[in-house]
Scaffold this motif. Sequence first.
Motif, PDB file in Angstrom:
ATOM      1  N   ILE A 110      32.135  15.001 -53.947  1.00 56.96           N
ATOM      2  CA  ILE A 110      33.330  14.286 -53.468  1.00 56.96           C
ATOM      3  C   ILE A 110      33.928  13.446 -54.590  1.00 56.96           C
ATOM      4  O   ILE A 110      35.157  13.360 -54.746  1.00 56.96           O
ATOM      5  CB  ILE A 110      32.970  13.424 -52.252  1.00 56.96           C
ATOM      6  CG1 ILE A 110      32.561  14.317 -51.075  1.00 56.96           C
ATOM      7  CG2 ILE A 110      34.149  12.526 -51.848  1.00 56.96           C
ATOM      8  CD1 ILE A 110      32.015  13.563 -49.876  1.00 56.96           C
ATOM      9  N   ASN A 112      33.800  14.177 -57.729  1.00 58.46           N
ATOM     10  CA  ASN A 112      34.492  15.141 -58.587  1.00 58.46           C
ATOM     11  C   ASN A 112      35.864  15.497 -58.039  1.00 58.46           C
ATOM     12  O   ASN A 112      36.834  15.652 -58.790  1.00 58.46           O
ATOM     13  CB  ASN A 112      33.657  16.414 -58.737  1.00 58.46           C
ATOM     14  CG  ASN A 112      32.737  16.382 -59.943  1.00 58.46           C
ATOM     15  OD1 ASN A 112      32.968  15.636 -60.889  1.00 58.46           O
ATOM     16  ND2 ASN A 112      31.691  17.188 -59.910  1.00 58.46           N
ATOM     17  N   VAL A 113      35.956  15.636 -56.728  1.00 57.94           N
ATOM     18  CA  VAL A 113      37.249  15.963 -56.104  1.00 57.94           C
ATOM     19  C   VAL A 113      38.262  14.862 -56.398  1.00 57.94           C
ATOM     20  O   VAL A 113      39.415  15.141 -56.777  1.00 57.94           O
ATOM     21  CB  VAL A 113      37.087  16.158 -54.583  1.00 57.94           C
ATOM     22  CG1 VAL A 113      38.452  16.287 -53.918  1.00 57.94           C
ATOM     23  CG2 VAL A 113      36.239  17.392 -54.286  1.00 57.94           C
ATOM     24  N   PHE A 141      40.536  25.973 -57.489  1.00 61.93           N
ATOM     25  CA  PHE A 141      39.896  24.674 -57.300  1.00 61.93           C
ATOM     26  C   PHE A 141      38.569  24.815 -56.550  1.00 61.93           C
ATOM     27  O   PHE A 141      37.606  24.093 -56.824  1.00 61.93           O
ATOM     28  CB  PHE A 141      40.832  23.718 -56.562  1.00 61.93           C
ATOM     29  CG  PHE A 141      41.900  23.129 -57.446  1.00 61.93           C
ATOM     30  CD1 PHE A 141      41.573  22.179 -58.408  1.00 61.93           C
ATOM     31  CD2 PHE A 141      43.222  23.524 -57.331  1.00 61.93           C
ATOM     32  CE1 PHE A 141      42.543  21.629 -59.233  1.00 61.93           C
ATOM     33  CE2 PHE A 141      44.201  22.986 -58.153  1.00 61.93           C
ATOM     34  CZ  PHE A 141      43.865  22.036 -59.114  1.00 61.93           C
ATOM     35  N   PHE A 145      34.964  23.422 -57.974  1.00 66.14           N
ATOM     36  CA  PHE A 145      34.066  22.486 -57.295  1.00 66.14           C
ATOM     37  C   PHE A 145      32.707  23.124 -57.015  1.00 66.14           C
ATOM     38  O   PHE A 145      31.676  22.439 -57.045  1.00 66.14           O
ATOM     39  CB  PHE A 145      34.701  21.991 -55.997  1.00 66.14           C
ATOM     40  CG  PHE A 145      35.941  21.167 -56.225  1.00 66.14           C
ATOM     41  CD1 PHE A 145      35.954  20.151 -57.171  1.00 66.14           C
ATOM     42  CD2 PHE A 145      37.106  21.416 -55.512  1.00 66.14           C
ATOM     43  CE1 PHE A 145      37.095  19.384 -57.388  1.00 66.14           C
ATOM     44  CE2 PHE A 145      38.242  20.667 -55.728  1.00 66.14           C
ATOM     45  CZ  PHE A 145      38.240  19.645 -56.666  1.00 66.14           C
TER      46      PHE A 145
END
Length: 263
Positions: A110, A112-113, A141, A145
């Motif tokens: 999360i 990283n997002v 994307f 991730f």
Amino acid sequence: MNALVDGWVVCKRNLIKIKRVPDLLIFSTIQPIMFVLLFAYVFGGAINVPGGNYREFLMAGIFTQTVAFGSAITGMGLAEDMTKGIIDRFRSLPMSRAAVLVGRTTSDLINNVLVVVIMAVCGLIVGWRTHTDALRVAAGFGLLFLFGYAMSWISATIGLSVRSVEVAQSAGFIWIFPLTFLSNAFVPTDTLPTFLQYVADWNPISAVVASLRDLWGNAPEGAARGSGWPMEHPGTYALIAIGVILVVFVPLSIRAYRRAARR
């Protein structure tokens, strides 16, 4: 199921820490933004990408480097929990033994997002654009991730195998730097010496970067794309590499956690 439920509780605990110490998010964002500005405005004019725009070529590499570097947070976070005795508290609770690892890797995913969203805005400002449909952009994307999540399990193994946060930090970054720079993240691999070209083209990071460029319409043409099976099928190779990382390092992380918890 218990591992997922308990893991989400641990994940929320880690996210609350980011909320209370926002410096963690701020400083993990500053570095990739500096890389974007440095390569776009300082080195960009000296790097030629046949059939493409360097700033668009660059962003897939910066995104991949960012999630790879961000995975080191997993190892440092677990090492810190071990030294502060929090793991001992978790062991005394009626919770799944896998929850600590699931929660840690999920919270870092999360994080990283959030970092990637900020970076995407920065990329748009310096001239990055996608040239494909929304589904392919989203798939890019998603792959990014997924790769970051897999890298977090490598970092988790490292963090649980050392005895201090300082060692976890050093060990977490020392192998990521050559892995990211010996790839197609910042320059086309055809500019490298012949031997290093093979190494870079077979580097899983190169496959992820090439896949993102294909999915976003930012791929260069000709020799600048790279050569060999990995660069001809980057998406397939990237998914295979991610699968191998998870198959190998999830069990290793669990074993390292059990061993560390008995210290």
